[in-house]
Design a protein around this motif. Structure first.
Motif, PDB file in Angstrom:
ATOM      1  N   ASP A 138       0.651  -1.025   0.072  1.00  0.00           N
ATOM      2  CA  ASP A 138      -0.101   0.017  -0.001  1.00  0.00           C
ATOM      3  C   ASP A 138       0.758   1.231  -0.056  1.00  0.00           C
ATOM      4  OD1 ASP A 138      -2.475  -1.455   0.082  1.00  0.00           O
ATOM      5  OD2 ASP A 138      -2.604  -1.376   2.257  1.00  0.00           O
ATOM      6  N   GLY A 139       2.102   0.988   0.473  1.00  0.00           N
ATOM      7  CA  GLY A 139       2.887   2.324   0.471  1.00  0.00           C
ATOM      8  C   GLY A 139       4.211   2.273  -0.274  1.00  0.00           C
ATOM      9  N   LEU A 140       4.658   0.906  -0.704  1.00  0.00           N
ATOM     10  CA  LEU A 140       5.925   0.840  -1.613  1.00  0.00           C
ATOM     11  C   LEU A 140       5.827   0.160  -2.505  1.00  0.00           C
ATOM     12  CD1 LEU A 140       8.083  -0.312   1.692  1.00  0.00           C
ATOM     13  CD2 LEU A 140       7.880   2.212   0.856  1.00  0.00           C
ATOM     14  N   ARG A 141       6.438   0.243  -3.525  1.00  0.00           N
ATOM     15  CA  ARG A 141       6.480  -0.461  -4.911  1.00  0.00           C
ATOM     16  C   ARG A 141       7.908  -0.630  -5.503  1.00  0.00           C
ATOM     17  NH1 ARG A 141       2.454   1.094  -9.833  1.00  0.00           N
ATOM     18  NH2 ARG A 141       0.777   0.231  -8.268  1.00  0.00           N
ATOM     19  N   PRO A 142       8.234  -1.955  -5.881  1.00  0.00           N
ATOM     20  CA  PRO A 142       9.494  -2.226  -6.583  1.00  0.00           C
ATOM     21  C   PRO A 142       9.428  -1.196  -7.807  1.00  0.00           C
ATOM     22  CG  PRO A 142       8.196  -4.111  -6.559  1.00  0.00           C
ATOM     23  CD  PRO A 142       7.397  -3.025  -5.962  1.00  0.00           C
ATOM     24  N   ALA A 143      10.646  -0.737  -8.438  1.00  0.00           N
ATOM     25  CA  ALA A 143      11.046  -0.146  -9.588  1.00  0.00           C
ATOM     26  C   ALA A 143      12.485  -0.533  -9.965  1.00  0.00           C
ATOM     27  CB  ALA A 143      10.697   1.443  -9.411  1.00  0.00           C
ATOM     28  N   ARG A 144      12.473  -0.536 -11.402  1.00  0.00           N
ATOM     29  CA  ARG A 144      14.031  -0.592 -11.737  1.00  0.00           C
ATOM     30  C   ARG A 144      14.110   0.477 -12.949  1.00  0.00           C
ATOM     31  NH1 ARG A 144      14.584  -7.115 -13.188  1.00  0.00           N
ATOM     32  NH2 ARG A 144      13.622  -7.720 -11.388  1.00  0.00           N
ATOM     33  N   THR A 145      13.337   1.066 -13.426  1.00  0.00           N
ATOM     34  CA  THR A 145      13.509   2.249 -14.695  1.00  0.00           C
ATOM     35  C   THR A 145      12.969   3.476 -14.177  1.00  0.00           C
ATOM     36  OG1 THR A 145      11.415   1.611 -15.777  1.00  0.00           O
ATOM     37  CG2 THR A 145      13.409   0.391 -16.276  1.00  0.00           C
ATOM     38  N   ALA A 146      13.318   4.508 -14.931  1.00  0.00           N
ATOM     39  CA  ALA A 146      12.639   5.962 -14.537  1.00  0.00           C
ATOM     40  C   ALA A 146      11.025   5.639 -14.687  1.00  0.00           C
ATOM     41  CB  ALA A 146      13.341   6.734 -15.618  1.00  0.00           C
ATOM     42  N   GLY A 147      10.672   5.179 -15.788  1.00  0.00           N
ATOM     43  CA  GLY A 147       9.382   5.025 -15.858  1.00  0.00           C
ATOM     44  C   GLY A 147       8.592   4.329 -14.957  1.00  0.00           C
ATOM     45  N   GLN A 148       9.083   3.432 -14.337  1.00  0.00           N
ATOM     46  CA  GLN A 148       8.342   2.783 -13.462  1.00  0.00           C
ATOM     47  C   GLN A 148       8.371   3.514 -11.880  1.00  0.00           C
ATOM     48  OE1 GLN A 148      10.410  -1.100 -12.960  1.00  0.00           O
ATOM     49  NE2 GLN A 148       9.317  -1.899 -14.701  1.00  0.00           N
ATOM     50  N   VAL A 149       9.712   4.268 -11.854  1.00  0.00           N
ATOM     51  CA  VAL A 149       9.689   5.175 -10.644  1.00  0.00           C
ATOM     52  C   VAL A 149       8.263   6.164 -10.901  1.00  0.00           C
ATOM     53  CG1 VAL A 149      10.915   7.147  -9.552  1.00  0.00           C
ATOM     54  CG2 VAL A 149      12.136   4.714 -10.045  1.00  0.00           C
ATOM     55  N   THR A 150       8.245   6.630 -11.913  1.00  0.00           N
ATOM     56  CA  THR A 150       7.215   7.747 -12.168  1.00  0.00           C
ATOM     57  C   THR A 150       5.899   6.950 -11.971  1.00  0.00           C
ATOM     58  OG1 THR A 150       8.523   9.131 -13.662  1.00  0.00           O
ATOM     59  CG2 THR A 150       6.219   9.374 -13.477  1.00  0.00           C
ATOM     60  N   ALA A 152       4.906   4.651  -9.961  1.00  0.00           N
ATOM     61  CA  ALA A 152       4.993   4.364  -8.595  1.00  0.00           C
ATOM     62  C   ALA A 152       4.219   5.682  -8.004  1.00  0.00           C
ATOM     63  CB  ALA A 152       6.092   3.767  -8.027  1.00  0.00           C
ATOM     64  N   ARG A 153       5.298   6.479  -8.243  1.00  0.00           N
ATOM     65  CA  ARG A 153       4.509   7.883  -7.789  1.00  0.00           C
ATOM     66  C   ARG A 153       3.316   8.496  -8.139  1.00  0.00           C
ATOM     67  NH1 ARG A 153       6.963  13.572 -10.582  1.00  0.00           N
ATOM     68  NH2 ARG A 153       5.419  14.935  -9.185  1.00  0.00           N
ATOM     69  N   ASN A 154       2.855   8.132  -9.389  1.00  0.00           N
ATOM     70  CA  ASN A 154       1.721   8.598 -10.036  1.00  0.00           C
ATOM     71  C   ASN A 154       0.509   7.705  -8.971  1.00  0.00           C
ATOM     72  OD1 ASN A 154       2.581  10.501 -11.557  1.00  0.00           O
ATOM     73  ND2 ASN A 154       2.746   9.259 -13.338  1.00  0.00           N
ATOM     74  N   CYS A 155       0.844   6.594  -8.534  1.00  0.00           N
ATOM     75  CA  CYS A 155      -0.168   5.815  -7.974  1.00  0.00           C
ATOM     76  C   CYS A 155      -0.130   6.084  -6.510  1.00  0.00           C
ATOM     77  CB  CYS A 155       0.130   4.024  -8.229  1.00  0.00           C
ATOM     78  SG  CYS A 155       0.032   3.559  -9.903  1.00  0.00           S
ATOM     79  N   GLY A 156       0.691   6.859  -5.799  1.00  0.00           N
ATOM     80  CA  GLY A 156       0.793   7.186  -4.394  1.00  0.00           C
ATOM     81  C   GLY A 156       1.570   6.134  -3.740  1.00  0.00           C
ATOM     82  N   ARG A 157       2.504   5.419  -4.430  1.00  0.00           N
ATOM     83  CA  ARG A 157       3.377   4.849  -3.635  1.00  0.00           C
ATOM     84  C   ARG A 157       4.771   5.333  -3.683  1.00  0.00           C
ATOM     85  NH1 ARG A 157      -0.998   3.025  -3.878  1.00  0.00           N
ATOM     86  NH2 ARG A 157      -1.847   0.850  -3.838  1.00  0.00           N
ATOM     87  N   VAL A 158       5.969   4.935  -2.806  1.00  0.00           N
ATOM     88  CA  VAL A 158       7.144   5.103  -2.906  1.00  0.00           C
ATOM     89  C   VAL A 158       7.768   4.038  -3.584  1.00  0.00           C
ATOM     90  CG1 VAL A 158       9.083   5.567  -1.524  1.00  0.00           C
ATOM     91  CG2 VAL A 158       6.893   6.381  -0.576  1.00  0.00           C
TER      92      VAL A 158
END
Length: 381
Positions: A138-150, A152-158
């Motif tokens: 609910d608060g965190l999301r794994p990411a590997r790329t710049a797109g996945q980072v964004t 996660a942010r747009n979904c309200g996750r870190v």
């Protein structure tokens, strides 16, 4: 959606991927500081401005020791809040953190794992980190790329990126490097091995850097020798990261960079993430801001970032005790005359550029060369 960035600048301008086809070229001494003046007045206009800037351009934190800190706890709940550590989801949101790199570094010293033991220990760390993220979805999301980072942010996750890990985690094997990348490792610290040492990079070390470029893994050069730093800047076609380095002119510390190295990093368009630790940057918010000013002046505004270095056991400057405190630092920078566009690069844009640069370089390299089959015996004898 991943490419529809709402950064201050378009992706082409912040990322500058068109430039990435060219090669990228004892204890700390405590320095007395001026008397400390608090900066946390809730009615302070710069603090209000800081929160507004961070709402649009959140912090991408270059280094966190949270996985190792959690390993020592019998129970924790990062969603509810966890007082035993410096980081939890409520404080990440209060500090307006949008992404964070989780360190997988291993214990150091005479009993530190080596060889196959280092590989196993790193895999254990990576498994723990993935489990923590999955348990707090609910608060965190794994990411590997710049797109996945964004995303996660747009979904309200870190967004959580895994790494840096120590170079010993490879076990001197490029096959292990590729496997770790497949499992999600994003950053590797090039120190503490026979092929990346005080003497610099060996031929095998250079091949490691080329293979990192090919798969899209970022080289972290904090604590690396100046010889290693200069050689990596020459060999690597992707931008490099200093996950926790500040200005040695202001604070003599082995991980901090001399002025000539800061200038070289700027020419190579790397990223220096300045740590929020009393040992490396000083005991006050103003001391940290001094380092950010210095790095910006020598390396350039596109080559400076932030590294909380929370949950590593380090002492932090006053009023920067945990991950909720970033607005206080940004307020100090705004008081000093930093433009909001420069703050946006510092907090978010420069890490996005780093991630895009690594991915762009990997796509280009994969068209030119197959996976390397070289061994340390082949190249270093």
């Amino acid at each position: 959606m991943a490419d529809l960035q709402d950064d201050l600048y378009p992706a082409g301008e912040v990322g500058r991927v068109d430039e990435l086809t060219e090669p990228y070229p004892a204890e700390a001494v405590v320095v007395p500081s001026e008397p400390y003046q608090p900066v946390s007045d809730p009615d302070d206009a710069p603090l209000t401005r800081a929160r507004a800037v961070l709402a649009a351009h959140p912090v991408a934190d270059g280094y966190s020791g949270l996985p190792s800190a959690l390993r020592r706890l019998p129970y924790y709940d990062l969603d509810l809040g966890e007082s035993a550590v410096d980081t939890d989801v409520p404080r990440l949101r209060e500090g307006q953190v949008g992404a964070v790199f989780w360190s997988l570094h291993l214990p150091e010293g005479p009993g530190a794992p080596r060889g196959d033991d280092a590989v196993t220990a790193t895999l254990d760390q990576l498994d723990l980190a993935k489990g923590v993220v999955a348990a707090h979805a609910d608060g965190l999301r794994p990411a590997r790329t710049a797109g996945q980072v964004t995303d996660a942010r747009n979904c309200g996750r870190v967004a959580v990126l895994f790494g840096p890990a120590p170079a010993a985690a490879l076990g001197d094997s490029l096959g292990v490097l590729r496997s770790l990348h497949t499992l999600g490792l994003r950053v590797l610290t090039l120190t503490g091995t026979s092929w990346a040492s005080a003497a610099g990079l060996t031929r095998f070390g250079e091949e490691v850097v080329r293979e990192m470029n090919r798969v899209g893994m970022i080289a972290d050069l904090s604590y690396a020798s100046s010889e290693t730093v200069r050689r990596v800047l020459t060999v690597s076609k992707a931008p490099v990261l200093f996950s926790r380095s500040a200005a040695r002119t202001l604070r003599p510390h082995p991980a901090n960079l001399t002025d000539d190295l800061l200038a070289a990093v700027g020419e190579a368009r790397g990223l220096v993430a300045v740590p929020l630790t009393a040992e490396q940057t000083g005991p006050t918010v103003r001391d940290v801001a001094d380092h950010l000013d210095h790095v910006r002046s020598l390396a350039g505004p596109e080559c400076v970032g932030l590294s909380g270095t929370y949950d590593t056991g380090s002492a932090h400057p006053q009023e920067l005790n945990d991950t909720s405190c970033y607005p206080r630092l940004i307020a100090e920078l705004l008081r000093r005359g930093w433009e909001e566009s420069e703050v946006a690069l510092l907090t978010w844009g420069n890490v996005q550029r780093l991630l895009r640069g690594a991915d762009f370089t990997a796509r280009a390299a994969q068209q030119r060369r197959p996976p390397s089959t070289a061994t340390i015996t082949d190249l270093d004898g």
